[in-house]
Scaffold this motif. Structure first.
Motif, short mmCIF file in Angstrom:
data_model
loop_
_atom_site.label_atom_id
_atom_site.label_comp_id
_atom_site.label_asym_id
_atom_site.label_seq_id
_atom_site.Cartn_x
_atom_site.Cartn_y
_atom_site.Cartn_z
N ASP A 186 47.25 13.08 39.79
CA ASP A 186 46.74 13.23 41.15
C ASP A 186 47.79 13.98 41.96
O ASP A 186 48.87 13.45 42.22
N PRO A 187 47.51 15.23 42.37
CA PRO A 187 48.55 16.01 43.05
C PRO A 187 48.97 15.42 44.39
O PRO A 187 50.13 15.55 44.79
N VAL A 188 48.04 14.76 45.08
CA VAL A 188 48.38 14.17 46.38
C VAL A 188 49.31 12.98 46.17
O VAL A 188 50.33 12.84 46.85
N ALA A 189 48.99 12.14 45.22
CA ALA A 189 49.85 10.98 44.93
C ALA A 189 51.23 11.44 44.47
O ALA A 189 52.25 10.85 44.85
N LEU A 190 51.28 12.49 43.65
CA LEU A 190 52.57 13.00 43.19
C LEU A 190 53.41 13.50 44.36
O LEU A 190 54.61 13.22 44.45
N ALA A 191 52.78 14.24 45.26
CA ALA A 191 53.50 14.76 46.43
C ALA A 191 54.04 13.64 47.30
O ALA A 191 55.15 13.75 47.85
N ARG A 192 53.28 12.57 47.43
CA ARG A 192 53.73 11.44 48.24
C ARG A 192 54.85 10.67 47.56
O ARG A 192 55.74 10.15 48.22
N GLN A 193 54.80 10.59 46.23
CA GLN A 193 55.81 9.82 45.51
C GLN A 193 57.12 10.58 45.36
O GLN A 193 58.21 9.99 45.35
N TYR A 194 57.03 11.92 45.24
CA TYR A 194 58.22 12.75 45.03
C TYR A 194 58.32 13.84 46.10
O TYR A 194 58.35 15.03 45.78
N PRO A 195 58.38 13.46 47.37
CA PRO A 195 58.35 14.47 48.43
C PRO A 195 59.52 15.43 48.39
O PRO A 195 59.39 16.57 48.86
N ASN A 196 60.64 15.00 47.84
CA ASN A 196 61.82 15.86 47.82
C ASN A 196 61.92 16.71 46.56
O ASN A 196 62.91 17.43 46.39
N ARG A 197 60.91 16.65 45.68
CA ARG A 197 60.92 17.43 44.45
C ARG A 197 59.87 18.53 44.44
O ARG A 197 59.63 19.15 43.41
N ILE A 198 59.27 18.79 45.61
CA ILE A 198 58.25 19.83 45.70
C ILE A 198 58.92 21.10 46.23
O ILE A 198 59.26 21.20 47.40
N GLY A 199 59.09 22.08 45.34
CA GLY A 199 59.80 23.30 45.72
C GLY A 199 58.92 24.49 45.99
O GLY A 199 59.38 25.49 46.57
#
Length: 296
Positions: A186-199
């Motif tokens: 789930d891309p939304v869940a991933l973004a919320r869980q790893y907000p500092n790893r989205i480059g």
């Protein structure tokens, strides 16, 4: 809050590195099409699609009011690291010389296309992680950021592989909403869980019913693209608005690259991709307007 930094990618017009993917529109068709839609930045597309001489490449993009963002580089990171590093060094030098910002790395299988793969051994996985880190160092020497792109048919595809990569590597991710969803994340869940790893972000929308066929192995990826798995933003099952809200709330200020993987047939024109991209741009404008209204 600033406006979204939106860029294009040639794959939305059917331009792909996979042999026999489909009919490829030339750059003198695709670049003006991007500009006519009001886009002012783009990724490069597959190696060799655009000129490889930096001055010529800069001039070709500038002629259409486009600035370079960076580009996608799929390499077999798990084997023959020296070959991967040599290609990455050459690519990073070209990207930097044009003023690009980001190298989008994918862990290719070493085979043509994205329809099949063989699981890696633990040793091959460790080689993949180490090679990716070395490529990031090379890119940094040229002033570029490197992100790892989870991608169907590569060695970072499934949710388990994405999470393993995040645990084992320091590289940030290129969050591709479509490829993550197809791989079961789930891309939304991933973004919320790893907000500092989205480059970096590639925006796609998909029909999950077809994506399920790919994930189960009942349909090859290339066929699924032709069957209409990818659709304009807002027309599929990925919550693009929630994704944009999540990453902006976390402070993301990077690019949102419109990427609707498309395969064209001989005789096709840019008209279909133009329409789809226009729909996606309208959807992003609506998301931006919604965010603005909530701040009033």
């Amino acid at each position: 809050m600033t406006e979204l930094r939106i860029a294009a990618a040639p794959i939305s017009w059917g331009v792909c590195e996979v042999p026999a993917w489909g009919y490829v529109l030339d750059a003198d068709t695709v670049l003006p099409a991007m500009a006519a839609l009001g886009l002012t930045a783009t990724e490069f597309g597959p190696p060799g699609y655009l000129p490889t001489a930096p001055a010529e490449l800069r001039a070709k993009l500038a002629a259409h009011g486009l600035t370079p963002v960076g580009g996608f580089l799929a390499l077999a990171l798990h084997r023959e690291p020296s070959a991967a590093l040599a290609t990455a060094r050459e690519t990073a030098a070209l990207f930097a010389a044009t003023g690009a910002e980001v190298l989008v790395l994918a862990a290719a299988t070493g085979e043509d296309g994205y329809d099949a793969r063989v699981p890696l051994t633990d040793h091959e996985w460790r080689t993949l992680i180490d090679t990716a880190a070395s490529i990031a160092d090379i890119a940094a020497e040229h002033g570029l950021r490197t992100t790892l792109h989870p991608h169907v048919g590569t060695h970072v595809e499934t949710e388990a592989e994405v999470r393993r990569f995040l645990a084992d590597s320091d590289l940030d991710l290129c969050l591709d909403t479509g490829h993550l969803a197809i791989g079961g994340t789930d891309p939304v869940a991933l973004a919320r869980q790893y907000p500092n790893r989205i480059g970096h972000i590639h925006l796609k929308d998909v029909r999950l019913a077809i994506a399920d066929e790919v994930r189960s192995g009942r349909m090859e990826y290339s066929r699924a693209v032709r069957e209409g798995m990818y659709v304009p933003l807002g027309r599929g099952d990925v919550d693009i608005a929630a994704l944009v809200h999540a990453v902006r709330a976390a402070g993301y200020t990077g690019w949102y690259v419109l990427e609707q993987d498309t395969a064209l047939n001989p005789g096709d024109t840019a008209a279909g991709p133009d329409r789809d991209t226009e729909v996606s741009l309208r959807h992003l404008a609506e998301i931006g307007a919604e965010q603005a209204s909530t701040r009033i």
